[in-house]
Scaffold this active site. Structure first.
Site, PDB file in Angstrom:
ATOM      1  N   LYS A  85      60.022 104.727  41.508  1.00 47.00           N
ATOM      2  CA  LYS A  85      59.234 105.373  42.562  1.00 47.00           C
ATOM      3  C   LYS A  85      57.765 105.414  42.158  1.00 47.00           C
ATOM      4  CE  LYS A  85      59.245 109.678  45.309  1.00 47.00           C
ATOM      5  NZ  LYS A  85      59.961 110.964  45.503  1.00 47.00           N
ATOM      6  N   SER A 111      64.651 114.937  47.814  1.00 43.27           N
ATOM      7  CA  SER A 111      64.124 113.578  47.938  1.00 43.27           C
ATOM      8  C   SER A 111      64.921 112.508  47.209  1.00 43.27           C
ATOM      9  CB  SER A 111      62.667 113.538  47.463  1.00 43.27           C
ATOM     10  OG  SER A 111      61.847 114.235  48.375  1.00 43.27           O
ATOM     11  N   SER A 160      61.666 111.716  49.807  1.00 42.65           N
ATOM     12  CA  SER A 160      60.544 110.805  49.686  1.00 42.65           C
ATOM     13  C   SER A 160      60.819 109.608  48.785  1.00 42.65           C
ATOM     14  CB  SER A 160      59.337 111.571  49.147  1.00 42.65           C
ATOM     15  OG  SER A 160      59.605 112.095  47.847  1.00 42.65           O
TER      16      SER A 160
END
Length: 390
Positions: A35, A136, A112
């Site tokens: 990420k 997330s 996210s």
């Protein structure tokens, strides 16, 4: 990125830079997607925000959590998309676009940690590392039909990673199967501090399960119904709404200290959704934070007492499968508020939660989960893999 093709738009299109990893180790042969909140040597870090990307220097060190996976032999294949500033649940970035959910292309991927989830679900990576503040990792795992874990808060170093809400932020993992997730978690988490219980003591959180609709409850019962779990109630006085409101306040207060200074310094435009969360955070004060902590403290203590050393909650992750990408705005708003009333349980209590695929609703994945005692992460993963693998 270091892959030739990205059909699900999972990866940031950075110029490819090789990232060294160990030649031999427990994760040799496994591809790693990271990420774009974590520093990786040779790459910039965007936080899903064009202004942050423009300001970012090329990193000279790799975040310890990522480095641990590389040192175990995982091969880095790219940095993945995230919601802007990681402050959302759906994976729809107004600037860089949204990854496609490989398990249901017409539905949101969840965020996210959207790119890491999409990369793993599409088979472009075997392990995805993301962050989970309010859900997330857990929501994208459920939405994309993956195994995932939000660890006990504080168990994994977040050095070299963007801070959103320090009292909730965790570094979590995705994989397509339980074995791979356990291998990666063994590296990232290390051993549990306490000896593993002989067997789990199953608990059914009736007030969480009661928030499911009939079709969702049918999947829950098909997976968990024969276990004979003890029914328990979790929510504090005021119910799920009180717990969620305390979460919103505490997350907002954390974000006031971490993210709002960057927003103010750059005068960045705020996309829909983010603008509302920023406005909410701005109006909070110390009295609001104290009141919310007065909910969190007793709730976390009650959860610790309930779980003891061997209690395992058979818990929903969110209340429904992912909705369509072209849904009306009202759907976006309503889904987040309802989902967070379930996701806030582990977050407010700082507990580990393991997500696994459980079924489908109208062709889209729907996951379920186990929530275990603080620090029991490796044991909890083993329990999930032993009892609930396909």
């Amino acid at each position: 990125m270091l892959i030739d093709d990205d059909p699900v738009h999972a990866f940031m299109p950075y110029p490819p830079v090789a990232v060294p990893s160990a030649a031999e180790g427990p994760l040799t042969g496994l591809r790693l997607a990271v990420k774009d909140l974590f520093a990786v040597e040779g790459y910039r870090t965007s936080w899903g925000c064009p202004l942050k990307l423009a300001m970012s220097a090329v990193e000279t060190e790799t975040a310890p959590a990522v480095q641990a996976l590389l040192d175990a032999g995982a091969r880095f294949v790219g940095k993945t998309h995230t919601d802007e500033l990681a402050w959302a649940l759906y994976g729809l970035n107004a600037h860089f676009g949204a990854p496609i959910n490989p398990a249901a292309p017409d539905r949101i991927p969840g965020g996210s940690s959207s790119g890491s989830a999409a990369a793993v679900a599409a088979g472009l990576a075997d392990i995805g590392i993301g962050t989970d503040t309010g859900g997330s990792v857990r929501a994208p795992a459920s939405f994309c039909g993956l195994w995932g874990i939000r660890p006990t808060h504080g168990r994994v170093s977040l050095a070299g990673c963007m801070e959103l809400a320090a009292s909730f932020d965790t570094a979590g993992l995705f994989a397509r199967d339980a074995d791979t997730l356990e291998r990666a978690a063994a590296v990232l988490l290390g051993p549990d501090a306490a000896d593993a219980p002989a067997r789990p003591r199953w608990l059914m959180p009736v007030d969480m399960v009661g928030r499911l609709g009939p079709e969702q409850r049918a999947i829950y019962d098909s997976v968990f119904g024969a276990i004979g779990a003890e029914p328990v109630s979790l929510y504090p006085d005021g119910g799920a709404e009180a717990l969620y409101e305390a979460f919103r306040v505490l997350q907002g207060c954390d974000a006031r200290r971490s993210v709002l200074p960057f927003i103010d310094a750059t005068r960045m435009p705020l996309a829909a959704g983010l603008d509302e969360r920023v406005a909410f955070a701005r109006q909070l004060n110390e009295e609001d934070e104290a009141a919310a902590n007065a909910v969190r403290g007793p709730f976390a203590a009650a959860m610790d007492a309930l779980l003891g050393a061997d209690g395992v909650l058979l818990a929903p992750v969110v209340h429904d499968a992912p909705f369509r990408r072209d849904a009306e705005r009202a759907v976006f708003d309503a889904f987040r508020h309802e989902a967070m009333k379930l996701l806030a349980v582990a977050g407010m209590a700082r507990l580990p939660q393991v997500v696994f695929p459980a079924g489908t609703l109208d062709g889209a994945p729907f996951g379920l989960s186990l929530v275990g005692p603080r620090g029991s992460d490796r044991w909890l993963l083993g329990v999930a893999g032993r009892f609930f693998r396909p």
